[in-house]
Enzyme design. Structure first.
Site: not given
Ligand SMILES: NC(=O)c1ccc[n+]([C@@H]2O[C@H](COP(=O)([O-])OP(=O)(O)OC[C@H]3O[C@@H](n4cnc5c(N)ncnc54)[C@H](OP(=O)(O)O)[C@@H]3O)[C@@H](O)[C@H]2O)c1
Length: 344
Positions: A143, A236
């Site tokens: 990001c 950010h």
């Molecule tokens: N937040 C940001 O600004 C941002 C920016 C760029 C990239 N990212 C990347 O994008 C990805 C998602 O980020 P996020 O911030 O949205 O994370 P998050 O809020 O923690 O969401 C994670 C998601 O993954 C699912 N998940 C977790 N364990 C799993 C498993 N074993 N099998 C299948 N699904 C599973 C969760 O489902 P449940 O609800 O069922 O647990 C949830 O839907 C990450 O890789 C992160 O590094 C994030």
């Protein structure tokens, strides 16, 4: 085009669901999350955290575990937790889907384009020639790296880039759900985000790199990064100093940034901002609360462009981390891939 979202219940997944609600070319047909949530309607399990209402159609979809089966949707948008994303995304690609991912697992794989659509659309050529029935993975960068690469790209084209130093002030939504405890961040700055500095130092080199046959030759730019977490909801900020290879003027830098356009603008892709970079002249801009939503959260704001006694020039760069930096950026990659005939 039927679309599945993996990690649909998370911070980025929810953004995907919202952005796909009225999309002109993509139709959301499947939502996947972990075994913990699978089997129930999305509307019952998601802790919806966006200001806009949860789209009614998505609310009725029953959440599934992320298994590709034999005929997955042709387009899969992944917002999976970084710890589990790698093998699951590979499985979807092997089953035939074009996977656009926000997770870091595959970003540096040699056969995976790491794409900022205005900057390096030609890197998509890496996946253009593939056997029938075989999918591929396209990665959306980190990001903070997206905002940095977008702001550096026009400078690289106009003057060449040699070195950059970046210090970030990163928003809480970047940590996903449940995120940073309130007691840890209130009245505080946390000077460490695991793995973040390495990504910011490495990814811009691949994004600004040159397509050489079937590989990307990394740009020799040297980046030094320091990353902090601050008590901001979204957006950010990056404080950037940089050294150019050829001598630059303020006017020249300003014009290169403000006039920057790319293939998404030429093709008028649905998520493309009219201005990918908005240059601010006010002495106290950009600010997250005021400027993160510019161009529906898809513009990168650049301000305070001025001489730097160490590296030559410095500027402040702001980008919306879950829109341009995650779901919006990935959707734009998917739209570009679709426009180039890569979604089959
Ligand atoms: N937040 C940001 O600004 C941002 C920016 C760029 C990239 N990212 C990347 O994008 C990805 C998602 O980020 P996020 O911030 O949205 O994370 P998050 O809020 O923690 O969401 C994670 C998601 O993954 C699912 N998940 C977790 N364990 C799993 C498993 N074993 N099998 C299948 N699904 C599973 C969760 O489902 P449940 O609800 O069922 O647990 C949830 O839907 C990450 O890789 C992160 O590094 C994030």
């Amino acid at each position: 085009v039927p679309v599945a979202v993996l990690g649909a219940t998370g911070t980025v997944g929810q953004r995907f669901v919202a952005l796909l609600a009225d999309h002109p070319s993509f139709e959301l047909v499947r939502l996947c999350a972990s075994e913990r949530t699978a089997g129930k309607p999305y509307g019952e399990v998601v802790r919806w955290a966006l200001a806009e209402p949860l789209p009614a159609r998505a609310a009725r979809l029953v959440v599934e575990a992320p298994e590709p089966g034999s005929a997955p949707e042709p387009l899969v948008l992944s917002a999976l937790d970084a710890a589990v994303a790698g093998p699951l995304e590979t499985a979807f690609a092997e089953a035939g889907a074009l996977v656009v991912t926000n997770a870091s697992a595959h970003r540096m794989d040699p056969d995976v384009p790491l794409v900022v659509p205005e900057v390096n659309p030609e890197h998509l050529e890496l996946v253009a020639e593939r056997p029938a029935g075989r999918g591929a993975i396209l990665a959306n960068p980190n990001c903070s790296a997206i905002g940095l690469a977008l702001a550096l790209a026009p400078i690289e084209r106009a003057y060449g880039l040699d070195r950059a130093h970046v210090a970030t002030l990163q928003a809480l939504s970047g940590a996903g759900l449940p995120g940073v405890p309130a007691l840890a961040i209130a009245d505080n700055v946390i000077p460490f985000i695991r793995g973040e500095e390495e990504k910011l130092e490495r990814e811009p080199r691949k994004i600004l790199g040159r397509l050489a046959g079937e590989r990307i030759e990394e740009h020799p730019l040297v980046v030094s990064a320091q990353c902090t977490r601050v008590g901001i909801s979204d957006g950010h900020t990056a404080l950037v100093s940089f050294a150019t290879r050829r001598s630059a003027t303020r006017e020249g830098l300003h014009d290169a940034l403000a006039s920057f356009r790319g293939e998404p603008q030429e093709r008028r892709l649905p998520s493309a901002p009219a201005r990918p970079i908005v240059v601010h002249e006010a002495e106290d801009a950009p600010q997250p609360r005021l400027h993160r939503e510019l161009e529906r959260g898809m513009a990168v704001s650049v301000g305070r462009l001025r001489p730097c006694p160490l590296l030559g020039w410095k500027m402040v760069v702001l980008s919306h981390n879950t829109l341009r930096g995650a779901a919006g950026g990935a959707l734009l990659v998917a739209e570009l891939a679709h426009a180039r005939g890569l979604v089959r």
